[in-house]
Design a protein around this motif. Structure first.
Motif, PDB file in Angstrom:
ATOM      1  N   ASN A 613       0.806  -1.227   0.000  1.00  0.00           N
ATOM      2  CA  ASN A 613       0.000   0.000   0.000  1.00  0.00           C
ATOM      3  C   ASN A 613       0.835   1.272   0.000  1.00  0.00           C
ATOM      4  O   ASN A 613       1.934   1.323   0.571  1.00  0.00           O
ATOM      5  N   VAL A 614       0.258   2.303  -0.621  1.00  0.00           N
ATOM      6  CA  VAL A 614       0.797   3.660  -0.571  1.00  0.00           C
ATOM      7  C   VAL A 614      -0.253   4.529   0.104  1.00  0.00           C
ATOM      8  O   VAL A 614      -1.444   4.453  -0.244  1.00  0.00           O
ATOM      9  N   TYR A 615       0.174   5.384   1.058  1.00  0.00           N
ATOM     10  CA  TYR A 615      -0.787   6.124   1.885  1.00  0.00           C
ATOM     11  C   TYR A 615      -0.630   7.637   1.729  1.00  0.00           C
ATOM     12  O   TYR A 615       0.481   8.157   1.535  1.00  0.00           O
ATOM     13  N   ALA A 616      -1.757   8.332   1.910  1.00  0.00           N
ATOM     14  CA  ALA A 616      -1.728   9.786   2.053  1.00  0.00           C
ATOM     15  C   ALA A 616      -1.203  10.099   3.449  1.00  0.00           C
ATOM     16  O   ALA A 616      -1.736   9.611   4.447  1.00  0.00           O
ATOM     17  N   CYS A 617      -0.133  10.884   3.527  1.00  0.00           N
ATOM     18  CA  CYS A 617       0.495  11.150   4.834  1.00  0.00           C
ATOM     19  C   CYS A 617      -0.362  12.045   5.716  1.00  0.00           C
ATOM     20  O   CYS A 617      -0.348  11.895   6.949  1.00  0.00           O
ATOM     21  N   VAL A 618      -1.078  12.990   5.105  1.00  0.00           N
ATOM     22  CA  VAL A 618      -1.899  13.946   5.851  1.00  0.00           C
ATOM     23  C   VAL A 618      -3.180  14.206   5.045  1.00  0.00           C
ATOM     24  O   VAL A 618      -3.328  13.727   3.911  1.00  0.00           O
ATOM     25  N   ASP A 619      -4.070  14.968   5.609  1.00  0.00           N
ATOM     26  CA  ASP A 619      -5.228  15.417   4.836  1.00  0.00           C
ATOM     27  C   ASP A 619      -4.720  16.269   3.684  1.00  0.00           C
ATOM     28  O   ASP A 619      -3.891  17.175   3.890  1.00  0.00           O
ATOM     29  N   GLU A 683      -0.233   0.958  -9.589  1.00  0.00           N
ATOM     30  CA  GLU A 683      -1.559   1.463  -9.943  1.00  0.00           C
ATOM     31  C   GLU A 683      -1.973   2.551  -8.964  1.00  0.00           C
ATOM     32  O   GLU A 683      -1.479   2.625  -7.840  1.00  0.00           O
ATOM     33  N   VAL A 684      -2.883   3.414  -9.415  1.00  0.00           N
ATOM     34  CA  VAL A 684      -3.447   4.466  -8.581  1.00  0.00           C
ATOM     35  C   VAL A 684      -4.908   4.114  -8.331  1.00  0.00           C
ATOM     36  O   VAL A 684      -5.604   3.609  -9.235  1.00  0.00           O
ATOM     37  N   GLY A 701      -2.938   4.035  -3.620  1.00  0.00           N
ATOM     38  CA  GLY A 701      -2.481   3.184  -4.704  1.00  0.00           C
ATOM     39  C   GLY A 701      -1.655   2.023  -4.193  1.00  0.00           C
ATOM     40  O   GLY A 701      -1.580   1.775  -2.982  1.00  0.00           O
ATOM     41  N   LYS A 702      -1.050   1.297  -5.176  1.00  0.00           N
ATOM     42  CA  LYS A 702      -0.189   0.164  -4.862  1.00  0.00           C
ATOM     43  C   LYS A 702       1.225   0.429  -5.399  1.00  0.00           C
ATOM     44  O   LYS A 702       1.386   0.995  -6.497  1.00  0.00           O
ATOM     45  N   ASN A 703       2.222   0.034  -4.629  1.00  0.00           N
ATOM     46  CA  ASN A 703       3.600   0.199  -5.073  1.00  0.00           C
ATOM     47  C   ASN A 703       3.915  -0.743  -6.227  1.00  0.00           C
ATOM     48  O   ASN A 703       3.317  -1.809  -6.361  1.00  0.00           O
TER      49      ASN A 703
END
Length: 764
Positions: A613-619, A683-684, A701-703
């Motif tokens: 997984n790839v994450y949004a670090c903040v809002d 992918e996004v 997305g996915k790495n």
């Protein structure tokens, strides 16, 4: 098929008898499978050279343990130590143990009469006490069995003597006596002592020129319901016990109990008094010098909280520790680290990173081993050659004079590596021909500059040595100081010879005398003291940490408690390149890729396997989603609340500043907007689109490996920008300012091994 297993070992080839030495694996044969390169699986076997010149096994084998201590009988013998996975191969280290100049008692065993380790004591049996000695053949030792009835722990003269015996050390360095355990209970019974639930005793061994070497207490517990009362008939007449001439015991004189005649020596059957008393004292021995340490079983009680009540559900308590001492996390394995301050440890590692970036921790240990030898263990900037360490404020220029036997004068060396006149000339601190007064003025300044400042001079000296290179080994550090000619040479290489190098041989003559005294000083001989220092330093790694430099660990929010999620799970710096080469600096921010046409790396590469997984670090808001050359599938987020984001900012220490790593690029500003750039995604998430708001922790997305395809370095390329445009490093900062990731110094060995395993194949 090529060879498999261990290809090269290192360690002290001239060990001093009675001293523990640890041997190390330097390299593996290329055909050895990565999965098999585990030191825990290596068998260490010792072979001895026989009269016919052949080596045969001593039957001493250890699996996964490489510590060896040679006894008195090893003097004059030649051994070969092998480390192997699949069976002996005939290689290894040739070892010639050397005698110790200092007589000493190394350790004391507590055994049954059949020489097995004592696990259960019975009062009807004999206890055998055995002292292992070095360089004490024919010397007489005094063994004393004591009952511990004093309040304080440790040896105390107030404790009562049960029995004393003398024994000479034999040719094997051993002295052995036996004590009957019934004496302990007989003493208590004869004195009318009713406290028989537990009896503690220990043995001391002493020689008139040495301190007492006590064993720790052994607890003897008696069964419930047994009472030992005062006997009806009077005790036999007391007799004194022999004491070694000039021993500490004799010099102390008689104790009050001895003057009262309490000590008895008659051997009688304990069963007449106590009738079937049996002890079951379980012990585990942990050897220290001259001591058989006994760890006693403790009651199984729960740990107490601060309020003194028993703690419950310990495993369910939340971990509130959000930071830790930087020394403890990064420098905990620095040898001799317990002898120096946190700042000293950090400076040594910092220097090693600058001088030897590809092997800096091993070299830091080598540097510590060198300074331990050169300062006689003080690690002080004002250590003067051949003089006891004194008060730094009392030192004058006259302290540096050394008067030789022929009456001529010369100058003493000073400092962490014992700076001499040539050394000071090399680093530009002294000009030849300006006289001793000026030289001693410089040395006085060095003595009083403090350790941290002098470490900078140590760095300058090493760097200016003609034989210095980033490929130096830890042993080379010692050779750079004592014999630069030996750098890169074999162990038998002759550094100095009496007839050819008279002055240098004279300065190091003691090294030759300690070994074979053949009027030649070989590389292996000059390294003898270094190897001993390195081995002993392994037992003096840091135990206490008191620095104020706090390293926040990954997965932990900043002290300001802002909303935050790392861009990947457990962010770790990639240690390898796309071709599988070990180059951590390639993956940080700056002009770090000197070997390539484009030196710049615009962000940081975090280890990320495809499909993770790839994450949004903040809002944030989606700024754009696109496909870019070299980057593949990318997502750019615009931080929703820049002021809140800034609370995540930390003081960030660069690891590769000498190799181009920097904090910020041209034009980057901490005042304004921030953009988070994610690249190489497989992918996004299809629900994302321009200007859409995403919350902290959202999977965006996915790495993957888009933009470059197959690689041995699967990763997420992550950037932090203050503008969405700008070439090179412009408008970008080091992501480590905001992302608290693990670098090569803070990763566990398991994590490093994991990355190495990943780098063995290509990922798509």
């Amino acid at each position: 098929m090529g060879k498999k297993g261990v290809s090269r070992l290192s360690g002290n080839i001239t060990p001093i008898v009675g001293e523990k030495n640890i041997y190390n694996i330097v390299d593996w044969y290329p055909d050895t499978p990565i999965s098999q390169r585990n030191p825990a699986k290596v068998t260490w076997e010792l072979f001895k050279k026989r009269r016919n010149g052949k080596f045969t096994t001593t039957k001493i084998k250890k699996l996964g343990k490489s510590d060896f201590t040679f006894g008195e009988m090893a003097i004059g013998e030649t051994y070969r130590l092998e480390g192997y996975l699949y069976g002996p191969e005939g290689g290894g280290l040739i070892i010639n143990p050397k005698p110790s100049k200092i007589p000493k008692i190394d350790k004391v065993d507590l055994l049954y009469v059949d020489d097995t380790n004592a696990k259960v004591f019975s009062f009807t049996e004999f206890l055998r006490a055995r002292a292992h000695c070095t360089n004490m053949f024919g010397k007489e030792l005094l063994f004393t069995l004591w009952e511990d009835d004093a309040k304080d722990e440790g040896h105390n003269q107030k404790n009562r003597i049960i029995e004393s015996k003398k024994k000479k050390v034999n040719q094997n360095g051993l002295a052995t006596v036996e004590f009957h355990l019934t004496k302990v209970l007989m003493k208590k019974a004869l004195e009318g002592e009713a406290d028989t639930k537990q009896v503690e005793f220990y043995v001391t061994v002493e020689y008139y020129a040495h301190k007492k070497h006590p064993t720790n207490n052994v607890n003897i517990n008696t069964p419930e319901g047994v009472y030992i009362g005062k006997p009806k008939s009077p005790p036999p007449p007391p007799t004194s016990q022999p004491k070694a001439k000039d021993s500490p015991a004799e010099k102390k004189g008689k104790s009050k109990k001895e003057e009262k005649g309490i000590i008895e020596t008659a051997r009688e059957k304990a069963t007449d008094i106590i009738g079937g008393v049996v002890d079951r004292a379980k012990e585990i021995f942990d050897w220290k010098e001259g001591t058989a340490t006994v760890k006693r079983d403790q009651p199984k009680t729960q740990p107490k909280q601060d309020n003194g009540k028993a703690a419950t559900n310990i495993g369910n308590q939340p971990n509130t520790n959000t930071s830790t001492c930087l020394c403890k996390e990064i420098y905990k394995d620095l040898i001799w680290g317990e002898k120096v301050s946190c700042d000293f440890r950090k400076k040594v590692v910092e220097i090693s990173q600058l001088l030897w970036p590809n092997n800096h921790m091993a070299m830091a240990n080598g540097l510590m081993a060198v300074m331990n030898v050169e300062t006689d263990g003080s690690f002080k900037a004002h250590q003067i050659m051949g003089k006891p360490l004194g008060d730094v404020n009392s030192i004058t220029k006259d302290d540096f004079w050394l008067i030789k036997k022929d009456g001529t004068k010369t100058s003493r060396a000073v400092g962490l590596i014992q700076f001499t006149q040539p050394a000071l000339e090399l680093i530009g601190e002294f000009t030849a021909g300006t006289g001793y007064d000026k030289l001693h003025e410089v040395k006085l300044r060095f003595a009083k500059m403090g350790e941290i400042n002098q470490l900078n001079c140590v760095k300058d000296y090493i760097k200016k040595q003609p034989k210095y290179s980033q490929k130096n080994t830890p042993e080379d550090i010692y050779l750079l100081i004592f014999g630069p000619e030996g750098v890169g040479k074999s162990d038998g290489f002759v550094l100095y010879e009496q007839g050819k190098d008279a002055e240098k041989y004279r300065q190091n003559k003691s090294v030759d005398e300690e070994n074979n005294n053949d009027k030649k000083i070989q590389r292996s001989e000059i390294l003898g003291r270094y190897n001993i220092s390195y081995t002993q330093g392994s037992g003096n790694k840091p135990k206490t940490f008191n620095c104020k430099n706090i390293l926040s660990t990954p997965h932990i929010s900043s002290p300001k408690k802002i909303k935050w999620h790392d861009p990947v799970d457990n962010p770790m710096l990639c240690l390898y390149t796309q071709n599988g080469n070990y180059r951590p600096r390639y993956n940080v921010f700056g002009t770090v890729r000197k070997e390539r046409k484009n030196h710049n790396h615009q962000g940081i590469d975090f280890l990320a396997l495809p499909d993770s997984n790839v994450y949004a670090c903040v809002d944030a808001y989606i700024e754009f989603i696109s496909v870019q050359t070299g980057y593949g599938n990318v997502v750019c987020l615009k931080v929703k609340d820049p002021k809140e984001f800034l609370k995540r900012r930390r003081e960030f220490n660069l690891q590769y500043s000498n190799m181009g790593e920097i904090q910020t690029g041209t034009g980057f500003s901490f005042d304004g907007d921030f953009y988070l750039f994610y690249a190489h995604l497989k992918e996004v998430d299809k629900s994302l689109h321009g200007k859409k708001e995403v919350t902290c922790g959202t999977v965006i997305g996915k790495n993957g490996t888009s933009g470059y395809g197959s690689t041995k370095d699967p990763h997420l390329h992550f950037e932090i920008r203050s503008s969405i445009t700008g070439g090179g490093l412009t408008n970008r900062c080091h992501p480590g300012i905001f992302v608290y990731y693990k670098d090569e110094n803070t990763m566990s060995q398991k994590e490093k091994d994991y990355q190495k395993e990943i780098s063995q194949k290509y990922w798509d």
